[in-house]
Design a protein around this motif. Structure first.
Motif, PDB file in Angstrom:
ATOM      1  N   THR A   1      35.463  36.142  42.858  1.00 49.32           N
ATOM      2  CA  THR A   1      36.265  36.671  43.736  1.00 49.32           C
ATOM      3  C   THR A   1      37.812  36.810  43.123  1.00 49.32           C
ATOM      4  O   THR A   1      38.550  37.911  43.316  1.00 49.32           O
ATOM      5  N   GLY A   2      38.098  35.535  42.591  1.00 51.99           N
ATOM      6  CA  GLY A   2      39.619  35.509  42.199  1.00 51.99           C
ATOM      7  C   GLY A   2      39.771  36.392  40.924  1.00 51.99           C
ATOM      8  O   GLY A   2      40.821  37.005  40.862  1.00 51.99           O
ATOM      9  N   VAL A   3      38.645  36.777  40.073  1.00 52.75           N
ATOM     10  CA  VAL A   3      38.935  37.579  38.924  1.00 52.75           C
ATOM     11  C   VAL A   3      39.277  39.139  39.662  1.00 52.75           C
ATOM     12  O   VAL A   3      39.955  39.911  39.065  1.00 52.75           O
ATOM     13  N   TYR A   4      38.425  39.434  40.746  1.00 54.81           N
ATOM     14  CA  TYR A   4      38.511  40.714  41.348  1.00 54.81           C
ATOM     15  C   TYR A   4      39.854  40.905  41.939  1.00 54.81           C
ATOM     16  O   TYR A   4      40.240  41.896  41.853  1.00 54.81           O
ATOM     17  N   ARG A   5      40.530  39.764  42.558  1.00 54.31           N
ATOM     18  CA  ARG A   5      41.806  39.888  42.904  1.00 54.31           C
ATOM     19  C   ARG A   5      42.906  40.153  41.946  1.00 54.31           C
ATOM     20  O   ARG A   5      43.924  40.759  42.084  1.00 54.31           O
TER      21      ARG A   5
ATOM     22  N   THR B   1      38.130  26.245  47.487  1.00 58.60           N
ATOM     23  CA  THR B   1      39.607  26.395  48.142  1.00 58.60           C
ATOM     24  C   THR B   1      40.659  26.490  46.962  1.00 58.60           C
ATOM     25  O   THR B   1      41.327  27.595  47.147  1.00 58.60           O
ATOM     26  N   MET B   2      40.646  25.610  46.169  1.00 55.89           N
ATOM     27  CA  MET B   2      41.966  25.746  45.182  1.00 55.89           C
ATOM     28  C   MET B   2      41.750  26.945  44.174  1.00 55.89           C
ATOM     29  O   MET B   2      42.832  27.571  43.738  1.00 55.89           O
ATOM     30  N   ILE B   3      40.649  27.332  43.647  1.00 56.82           N
ATOM     31  CA  ILE B   3      40.534  28.534  42.888  1.00 56.82           C
ATOM     32  C   ILE B   3      40.752  29.931  43.705  1.00 56.82           C
ATOM     33  O   ILE B   3      41.638  30.826  43.162  1.00 56.82           O
ATOM     34  N   GLU B   4      40.418  29.762  45.074  1.00 53.61           N
ATOM     35  CA  GLU B   4      40.904  30.810  45.837  1.00 53.61           C
ATOM     36  C   GLU B   4      42.657  31.016  46.222  1.00 53.61           C
ATOM     37  O   GLU B   4      43.198  32.004  46.080  1.00 53.61           O
ATOM     38  N   VAL B   5      43.033  29.663  46.239  1.00 54.92           N
ATOM     39  CA  VAL B   5      44.531  29.631  46.478  1.00 54.92           C
ATOM     40  C   VAL B   5      45.156  30.021  45.135  1.00 54.92           C
ATOM     41  O   VAL B   5      46.038  31.048  45.186  1.00 54.92           O
ATOM     42  N   GLN B   6      44.740  29.816  43.988  1.00 51.35           N
ATOM     43  CA  GLN B   6      45.254  30.231  42.803  1.00 51.35           C
ATOM     44  C   GLN B   6      45.193  31.797  42.476  1.00 51.35           C
ATOM     45  O   GLN B   6      45.934  32.161  41.771  1.00 51.35           O
ATOM     46  N   SER B   7      44.167  32.246  42.943  1.00 54.61           N
ATOM     47  CA  SER B   7      43.826  33.565  42.706  1.00 54.61           C
ATOM     48  C   SER B   7      44.993  34.415  43.556  1.00 54.61           C
ATOM     49  O   SER B   7      45.402  35.490  43.314  1.00 54.61           O
ATOM     50  N   ARG B   8      45.329  33.986  44.810  1.00 55.37           N
ATOM     51  CA  ARG B   8      46.209  34.499  45.802  1.00 55.37           C
ATOM     52  C   ARG B   8      47.583  34.278  44.724  1.00 55.37           C
ATOM     53  O   ARG B   8      48.417  35.437  45.265  1.00 55.37           O
TER      54      ARG B   8
ATOM     55  N   MET C   1      30.463  41.963  43.003  1.00 56.28           N
ATOM     56  CA  MET C   1      30.229  42.790  41.705  1.00 56.28           C
ATOM     57  C   MET C   1      30.212  44.322  42.274  1.00 56.28           C
ATOM     58  O   MET C   1      30.696  45.344  41.693  1.00 56.28           O
ATOM     59  N   ILE C   2      29.652  44.698  43.341  1.00 53.39           N
ATOM     60  CA  ILE C   2      29.250  45.912  43.960  1.00 53.39           C
ATOM     61  C   ILE C   2      30.715  46.158  44.399  1.00 53.39           C
ATOM     62  O   ILE C   2      31.119  47.544  44.056  1.00 53.39           O
ATOM     63  N   LYS C   3      31.470  45.577  45.021  1.00 56.12           N
ATOM     64  CA  LYS C   3      32.817  45.885  45.559  1.00 56.12           C
ATOM     65  C   LYS C   3      33.856  46.355  44.199  1.00 56.12           C
ATOM     66  O   LYS C   3      34.455  47.268  44.226  1.00 56.12           O
ATOM     67  N   ALA C   4      33.558  45.493  43.120  1.00 58.56           N
ATOM     68  CA  ALA C   4      34.217  45.933  41.870  1.00 58.56           C
ATOM     69  C   ALA C   4      34.001  47.090  41.224  1.00 58.56           C
ATOM     70  O   ALA C   4      35.016  48.001  40.713  1.00 58.56           O
ATOM     71  N   TYR C   5      32.756  47.567  41.336  1.00 56.68           N
ATOM     72  CA  TYR C   5      32.430  48.944  40.684  1.00 56.68           C
ATOM     73  C   TYR C   5      32.571  50.079  41.768  1.00 56.68           C
ATOM     74  O   TYR C   5      33.004  50.949  41.198  1.00 56.68           O
ATOM     75  N   VAL C   6      32.673  49.746  42.919  1.00 59.86           N
ATOM     76  CA  VAL C   6      32.989  50.894  43.821  1.00 59.86           C
ATOM     77  C   VAL C   6      34.575  51.053  43.956  1.00 59.86           C
ATOM     78  O   VAL C   6      34.973  52.309  43.740  1.00 59.86           O
ATOM     79  N   ARG C   7      35.216  50.038  43.541  1.00 51.41           N
ATOM     80  CA  ARG C   7      36.874  50.047  43.450  1.00 51.41           C
ATOM     81  C   ARG C   7      37.134  50.822  42.388  1.00 51.41           C
ATOM     82  O   ARG C   7      38.190  51.787  42.256  1.00 51.41           O
ATOM     83  N   SER C   8      36.248  50.809  41.153  1.00 53.43           N
ATOM     84  CA  SER C   8      36.456  51.538  39.901  1.00 53.43           C
ATOM     85  C   SER C   8      35.885  52.898  39.967  1.00 53.43           C
ATOM     86  O   SER C   8      35.681  53.368  38.838  1.00 53.43           O
ATOM     87  N   ARG C   9      35.340  53.251  41.052  1.00 47.38           N
ATOM     88  CA  ARG C   9      34.500  54.465  40.983  1.00 47.38           C
ATOM     89  C   ARG C   9      33.300  54.570  39.965  1.00 47.38           C
ATOM     90  O   ARG C   9      33.037  55.691  39.546  1.00 47.38           O
ATOM     91  N   GLU C  10      32.642  53.529  39.815  1.00 43.57           N
ATOM     92  CA  GLU C  10      31.588  53.339  38.788  1.00 43.57           C
ATOM     93  C   GLU C  10      30.435  53.477  39.862  1.00 43.57           C
ATOM     94  O   GLU C  10      29.752  52.405  39.991  1.00 43.57           O
ATOM     95  N   TYR C  11      29.964  54.483  40.330  1.00 45.77           N
ATOM     96  CA  TYR C  11      28.845  54.720  41.386  1.00 45.77           C
ATOM     97  C   TYR C  11      27.321  54.188  41.059  1.00 45.77           C
ATOM     98  O   TYR C  11      26.681  53.582  41.703  1.00 45.77           O
ATOM     99  N   GLN C  12      27.393  54.842  39.642  1.00 44.09           N
ATOM    100  CA  GLN C  12      25.890  54.490  39.003  1.00 44.09           C
ATOM    101  C   GLN C  12      25.919  52.894  38.866  1.00 44.09           C
ATOM    102  O   GLN C  12      24.711  52.453  39.263  1.00 44.09           O
ATOM    103  N   GLN C  13      26.783  52.247  38.392  1.00 46.84           N
ATOM    104  CA  GLN C  13      26.318  50.807  38.172  1.00 46.84           C
ATOM    105  C   GLN C  13      26.411  50.093  39.501  1.00 46.84           C
ATOM    106  O   GLN C  13      25.838  48.837  39.593  1.00 46.84           O
TER     107      GLN C  13
ATOM    108  N   THR D   1      36.784  45.749  35.157  1.00 48.51           N
ATOM    109  CA  THR D   1      35.428  45.682  35.585  1.00 48.51           C
ATOM    110  C   THR D   1      34.650  44.895  34.428  1.00 48.51           C
ATOM    111  O   THR D   1      33.680  44.212  35.079  1.00 48.51           O
ATOM    112  N   ARG D   2      35.078  45.278  33.410  1.00 48.62           N
ATOM    113  CA  ARG D   2      34.110  44.525  32.066  1.00 48.62           C
ATOM    114  C   ARG D   2      34.447  43.109  32.382  1.00 48.62           C
ATOM    115  O   ARG D   2      33.422  42.259  31.914  1.00 48.62           O
ATOM    116  N   LEU D   3      35.572  42.810  32.561  1.00 47.99           N
ATOM    117  CA  LEU D   3      35.783  41.337  32.752  1.00 47.99           C
ATOM    118  C   LEU D   3      35.125  40.587  33.681  1.00 47.99           C
ATOM    119  O   LEU D   3      34.448  39.392  33.716  1.00 47.99           O
TER     120      LEU D   3
END
Length: 539
Positions: A272-276, A231-238, A307-319, A281-283
């Motif tokens: 999830t926090g890093v994604y937010r 919960t706290m990691i999620e709050v800090q990411s927001r 991870m798949i959401k991160a790749y799709v967001r960056s348009r890295e379709y093969q990854q 994508t490398r991070l």
């Protein structure tokens, strides 16, 4: 008719005997004869002028015939007419509602009994609260809590659970009030209650108090579990503070959370926090790889999904595709979000062949495909002109035992519409398990494709007459239908509806429901004459 008359006469005599001689056994014997339709005639059988005893007898008659709905309403009616129902009547109705797992009836009866001033048994209150909780009715749980509080009845288990529920649903005022009430009675908060407070503050963007609640919890020597760290990691990411979130993550890993399942959920919260916090994508890859390489754990379905959401967001379709295949190879069945996200991604990129290969690979693997996969693939093939292949998928649905839900039905209707097969589209519409605004929009698009604007207008009218709330896209479809039929009056009605919708979008949140209701009223008032003339399509 003769049977009904005899039933009413028997009932009337039983009421008369019960009032004059106090022979409740006679009334009960009539009510318990197994006449299923008898409760329809109870009110008719009561002699006038009605006395207080008749109210009580009517309630008993409904109880004996098993008519919970009428029993509830007659108890409310008694109170409104100044006749106090007996506590036993409420208790009996609660009991039979609980036996029938009727959460709404049990909750409404309990609240009504408490408001009547009765102190119901604590066990019954807890049981009704529990059934409302399990049915997912937060409004019902809240109504019970408020009725208990108004009646000055304190049940600790209910108060504790309402703290958690109000936090979960972002009801900050109720979370704070119920938490304070427990503290005032000398009951310290536990970890679950503090998590609820943290969530309630965070959902109101009050991050200062969210962190203050976490600090207070630790001052009271409550050891945070994986749930609290998550919960706290999620709050800090927001908040968007990457450094502070990483510090919390590292502290969580040094804590006493040793369960492998708990640890992987802490890792996923950080991922999830890093994604937010970043689009790097490398991070993300480093955080993902650290799960196994640095901490010796195996990523789970949630890890791959993020991870798949991160790749799709960056348009890295093969990854993204490789990540999905690694997930399958690891023996983890992907959830539908992961695979449908990839299918949609290929559709946006215009790579139909890659989407087909992925879909075929998923079918051949042990991944169980569902209506979301088929709906996405049928829509993708349709948009890229592959009608024959889309129809092959539709024809395979029965063989694959895929149920046609809202989205899949809409996709098939759109396919038939694009293929100028309106009769087939109407057939799918009629077979839809539930007719929602999505289904109505699809059949209107099919009518527009087929050039049958008159029938499309009738579908719009039917939708409004059934209190199904139109969306912005629905209004635009209606305007297109009205233009093609040159129905100026209908077009004006639609324009007014869109006007209300625009006001709805710009109004404060508290006025949204009123504006939405006003929008429907505009259409009901405007379409009243049209609705009465409407053809009975798909009924």
């Amino acid at each position: 008719m003769a049977g009904t008359w005899r039933a009413v006469e028997s009932l009337r005599k039983a009421f008369d005997v019960a009032v004059r001689r106090g022979r409740l056994d006679l009334l009960r014997s009539v009510c318990c004869k197994g006449e299923k339709h008898l409760s329809d005639h109870v009110r008719t059988a009561i002699p006038e002028p009605r006395q207080a005893e008749h109210w009580h007898l009517e309630a008993l008659a409904y109880y004996w015939t098993g008519d919970r709905q009428r029993l509830f309403f007659v108890l409310k009616e008694m109170r409104s007419c100044g006749v106090m129902p007996p506590e036993s009547a409420y208790a009996s109705l609660i009991e039979i509602s609980l036996e029938g797992r009727q959460a709404n009836m049990a909750q409404a009866t309990l609240v009504e009994a408490l408001r009547a001033g009765y102190t119901m048994k604590e066990a019954a209150c807890e049981e009704v609260f529990k059934i409302c909780l399990h049915s997912g009715s937060y409004p019902g749980c809240r109504a019970i809590y408020e009725a208990l509080r108004e009646n000055e009845v304190f049940i600790e288990s209910v108060y504790r659970k309402i703290v958690w529920l109000s936090g979960k649903y972002g009801d900050l005022r109720l979370a704070k009030d119920s938490f304070a009430e427990l503290n005032a009675r000398g009951i310290d908060g536990d970890e679950e209650m503090y998590i609820a407070l943290i969530l309630a503050f965070a959902r109101q963007n009050d991050f200062v108090n969210a962190f203050a609640a976490f600090d207070e919890m630790r001052l009271k020597r409550i050891e945070p579990s994986a749930r609290t760290w998550h919960t706290m990691i999620e709050v800090q990411s927001r908040v968007g503070n990457m450094d502070s979130m990483t510090a919390l993550y590292e502290e969580a890993l040094r804590s006493k959370v040793k369960s492998l399942y708990s640890l992987i959920e802490v890792h996923n919260a950080y991922l999830t926090g890093v994604y937010r916090c970043t689009a790097d994508t490398r991070l993300m890859e480093k955080a993902f790889n650290d799960i196994s390489e640095k901490y010796g754990l195996e990523p789970n379905r949630s890890s791959y999904s993020i991870m798949i959401k991160a790749y799709v967001r960056s348009r890295e379709y093969q990854q993204a595709k490789e990540a999905l295949l690694r997930c399958v190879e690891a023996g983890i069945e992907p959830n539908y979000h992961m695979s449908t996200t990839l299918l949609s991604m290929y559709g946006r990129a215009g790579d139909v062949r890659a989407a087909e290969e992925l879909f075929a690979g998923l079918r051949e693997s042990r991944v169980k495909l569902n209506s979301f996969h088929y709906s996405t693939m049928i829509g993708l093939l349709r948009r890229h002109g592959e009608v024959a292949k889309a129809m092959e998928l539709v024809n395979s649905l029965n063989l694959m035992q895929i149920p046609k839900d809202e989205m899949l039905s809409a996709s098939i209707i759109d396919l038939h519409g694009n293929n100028s097969r309106l009769s087939s589209a109407v057939e799918v519409f009629q077979e839809a398990p539930v007719r929602t605004v999505v289904i109505y929009e699809a059949i209107m698009r099919a009518c527009i494709e087929a050039g049958d604007y008159e029938q499309g207008s009738k579908f719009f009218t039917e939708m409004v007459s059934k209190n199904i709330e139109p969306r912005k896209h629905t209004y635009h479809l209606g305007l297109k239908l009205a233009r093609e039929t040159e129905d100026v009056e209908f077009r004006n009605y639609l324009s007014r509806g869109i006007g209300v919708l625009v006001e709805d979008a710009t109004a404060p949140v508290r006025h949204a429901q009123d504006a939405s209701k006003a929008s429907r009223m505009v259409f009901h008032d405007a379409l009243g004459p049209r609705t009465s003339k409407m053809l009975n399509i798909g009924s």
